[in-house]
Design a protein around this motif. Sequence first.
Motif, PDB file in Angstrom:
ATOM      1  N   LYS A   1       0.871  -1.179   0.000  1.00 10.95           N
ATOM      2  CA  LYS A   1       0.000   0.000   0.000  1.00 10.95           C
ATOM      3  C   LYS A   1       0.906   1.227   0.000  1.00 10.95           C
ATOM      4  CE  LYS A   1      -3.768   2.264   2.496  1.00 10.95           C
ATOM      5  NZ  LYS A   1      -4.641   2.227   3.682  1.00 10.95           N
ATOM      6  N   ALA A   2       0.685   2.102  -0.985  1.00 12.00           N
ATOM      7  CA  ALA A   2       1.574   3.267  -1.172  1.00 12.00           C
ATOM      8  C   ALA A   2       1.719   4.030   0.132  1.00 12.00           C
ATOM      9  CB  ALA A   2       1.019   4.184  -2.249  1.00 12.00           C
ATOM     10  N   GLY A   3       2.973   4.346   0.477  1.00  7.42           N
ATOM     11  CA  GLY A   3       3.260   5.161   1.633  1.00  7.42           C
ATOM     12  C   GLY A   3       3.049   4.479   2.961  1.00  7.42           C
ATOM     13  N   HIS A   4       2.892   3.183   2.941  1.00 10.45           N
ATOM     14  CA  HIS A   4       2.628   2.463   4.190  1.00 10.45           C
ATOM     15  C   HIS A   4       3.528   1.236   4.299  1.00 10.45           C
ATOM     16  CE1 HIS A   4      -1.066   4.818   3.749  1.00 10.45           C
ATOM     17  NE2 HIS A   4      -1.340   4.557   5.040  1.00 10.45           N
ATOM     18  N   THR A   5       3.748   0.835   5.506  1.00  9.77           N
ATOM     19  CA  THR A   5       4.303  -0.483   5.793  1.00  9.77           C
ATOM     20  C   THR A   5       3.153  -1.327   6.330  1.00  9.77           C
ATOM     21  OG1 THR A   5       4.979   0.189   8.017  1.00  9.77           O
ATOM     22  CG2 THR A   5       6.608   0.384   6.257  1.00  9.77           C
ATOM     23  N   GLY A   6       3.125  -2.587   5.877  1.00 10.88           N
ATOM     24  CA  GLY A   6       2.011  -3.448   6.297  1.00 10.88           C
ATOM     25  C   GLY A   6       2.490  -4.687   7.038  1.00 10.88           C
TER      26      GLY A   6
ATOM     27  N   THR B   1      -5.939  -9.756  10.185  1.00  8.98           N
ATOM     28  CA  THR B   1      -6.171  -8.473   9.501  1.00  8.98           C
ATOM     29  C   THR B   1      -4.851  -7.771   9.196  1.00  8.98           C
ATOM     30  OG1 THR B   1      -8.281  -8.263  10.642  1.00  8.98           O
ATOM     31  CG2 THR B   1      -7.363  -6.254   9.671  1.00  8.98           C
ATOM     32  N   ALA B   2      -4.812  -7.210   7.987  1.00 10.92           N
ATOM     33  CA  ALA B   2      -3.628  -6.427   7.619  1.00 10.92           C
ATOM     34  C   ALA B   2      -3.660  -5.090   8.366  1.00 10.92           C
ATOM     35  CB  ALA B   2      -3.596  -6.181   6.127  1.00 10.92           C
ATOM     36  N   VAL B   3      -2.548  -4.766   8.991  1.00  9.43           N
ATOM     37  CA  VAL B   3      -2.417  -3.482   9.702  1.00  9.43           C
ATOM     38  C   VAL B   3      -1.388  -2.634   8.936  1.00  9.43           C
ATOM     39  CG1 VAL B   3      -1.752  -2.348  11.841  1.00  9.43           C
ATOM     40  CG2 VAL B   3      -2.969  -4.559  11.900  1.00  9.43           C
ATOM     41  N   TYR B   4      -1.842  -1.445   8.484  1.00 14.43           N
ATOM     42  CA  TYR B   4      -0.952  -0.544   7.730  1.00 14.43           C
ATOM     43  C   TYR B   4      -0.540   0.635   8.613  1.00 14.43           C
ATOM     44  CZ  TYR B   4      -2.091  -3.072   3.464  1.00 14.43           C
ATOM     45  OH  TYR B   4      -2.239  -4.037   2.515  1.00 14.43           O
ATOM     46  N   THR B   5       0.759   0.954   8.548  1.00 13.58           N
ATOM     47  CA  THR B   5       1.291   2.111   9.279  1.00 13.58           C
ATOM     48  C   THR B   5       1.933   3.059   8.261  1.00 13.58           C
ATOM     49  OG1 THR B   5       1.780   0.681  11.168  1.00 13.58           O
ATOM     50  CG2 THR B   5       2.851   2.855  11.118  1.00 13.58           C
ATOM     51  N   LYS B   6       1.528   4.331   8.398  1.00 11.27           N
ATOM     52  CA  LYS B   6       2.078   5.314   7.450  1.00 11.27           C
ATOM     53  C   LYS B   6       3.582   5.411   7.605  1.00 11.27           C
ATOM     54  CE  LYS B   6      -1.843   8.422   6.741  1.00 11.27           C
ATOM     55  NZ  LYS B   6      -2.304   9.821   6.821  1.00 11.27           N
ATOM     56  N   LYS B   7       4.265   5.525   6.444  1.00 13.65           N
ATOM     57  CA  LYS B   7       5.707   5.705   6.470  1.00 13.65           C
ATOM     58  C   LYS B   7       6.028   7.129   6.949  1.00 13.65           C
ATOM     59  CE  LYS B   7       6.897   2.515   2.737  1.00 13.65           C
ATOM     60  NZ  LYS B   7       7.507   2.426   1.383  1.00 13.65           N
ATOM     61  N   GLN B   8       7.147   7.318   7.595  1.00 13.94           N
ATOM     62  CA  GLN B   8       7.635   8.630   8.032  1.00 13.94           C
ATOM     63  C   GLN B   8       8.702   9.126   7.033  1.00 13.94           C
ATOM     64  OE1 GLN B   8       6.864  10.572  10.964  1.00 13.94           O
ATOM     65  NE2 GLN B   8       5.059   9.173  10.881  1.00 13.94           N
ATOM     66  N   TYR B   9       8.441  10.356   6.514  1.00 14.31           N
ATOM     67  CA  TYR B   9       9.384  10.942   5.576  1.00 14.31           C
ATOM     68  C   TYR B   9      10.133  12.101   6.242  1.00 14.31           C
ATOM     69  CZ  TYR B   9       7.011   8.112   2.118  1.00 14.31           C
ATOM     70  OH  TYR B   9       6.495   7.067   1.436  1.00 14.31           O
ATOM     71  N   THR B  10      11.365  12.363   5.760  1.00  9.13           N
ATOM     72  CA  THR B  10      12.220  13.433   6.337  1.00  9.13           C
ATOM     73  C   THR B  10      12.272  14.608   5.351  1.00  9.13           C
ATOM     74  OG1 THR B  10      13.551  11.783   7.469  1.00  9.13           O
ATOM     75  CG2 THR B  10      14.498  14.019   7.216  1.00  9.13           C
ATOM     76  N   VAL B  11      11.967  15.781   5.870  1.00  9.01           N
ATOM     77  CA  VAL B  11      12.105  17.030   5.072  1.00  9.01           C
ATOM     78  C   VAL B  11      13.367  17.733   5.599  1.00  9.01           C
ATOM     79  CG1 VAL B  11      11.070  19.200   4.336  1.00  9.01           C
ATOM     80  CG2 VAL B  11       9.625  17.174   4.808  1.00  9.01           C
TER      81      VAL B  11
END
Length: 338
Positions: free
Chosen positions: A266-271, A288-298
Amino acid sequence: VIDRVTLAYGGSLAEIPAVPYREGFDGAWDLLNFQNLTRDHLVSAVYTPKILQINFVANGQSVATRRVSYGDSLEDLPAVPAKTGYHGVWDVTEFAGITRDMTVTAVYTKEQYTVTFLVEGEEYTSLKVPYDESLTEIPEVPAKAGHTGAWDRSDFTHITEDLTVTAVYTKAQYTVTFLVEGEEYASLKVAYDESLTEIPEVPAKAGHTGSWDRSDFTHITEDLTVTAVYTKKQYTVTFLVEGEEYASLKVAYDEALTEIPEVPAKAGHTGSWDRSDFTHITEDLTVTAVYTKKQYTVTFLVEGEEYASLKVAYDEALTEIPEVPAKAGHTGSWDRSD
């Protein structure tokens, strides 16, 4: 004429000649007085048949006596005295022209009795046995499938009458033994060719379905051993992704699910799945699949050097934008405004 004797008148005959012998008869002269004879006499021999005696003996005792003249026949024979279990006859059967005294003895022979053996209403065999004796060779009861047989009489001693003996058949009892994991669980009796109607339930075993290895319990004709067969239950592991079924896999009781499906990207997520232990499955599972949003660095650079570095989750907004550091005689801005 056997003799002539001359006497003077009034004389007596002193020597009287013997009457000639005649077998079976007593002889005498018809003149009895030979004294003072005064005339001529013709003296004749008179023969009278001898009376003979016939004595009838039974069991050592005289039971009857008959008299008969020499040469005559005996007509009125006495009956042989009855003796229980015996047939009696006189040991003399010819009583015509009797010429001597006789002793006639009763001869007894044991009666023969018949022992008839019946099998299902039909004569199977018939044996003879003398009165008050024993039948020693008893025939075997004919075999009948699924039955034990016996004669309805067991005492064959002192037979005193005709007997009818009948075969009695009893259905054999067979044992149906139920084994559970090598041990006897139940043992039931059932008669030959009948049905076992009360079949015990297969004992419950966690995670298994059980059945007996035999299902037909009608017409039992032998001892049976019936074994419980256990089959592992199949459980379903259902994998859900965002509320929808993604995959469904089967696994046997207490075994491990070894081929775990990958969590769909899933785009932008780790599952990851919300369960990590797939060993010793003992029930249906929903994973159940659990998705966690990826953390990006600016990362903010100022004149080639890192000035600040901030974290922001996938598809979210960076709200706290650092100020561009001041530089004399310049106005500064970041090269991205969104």
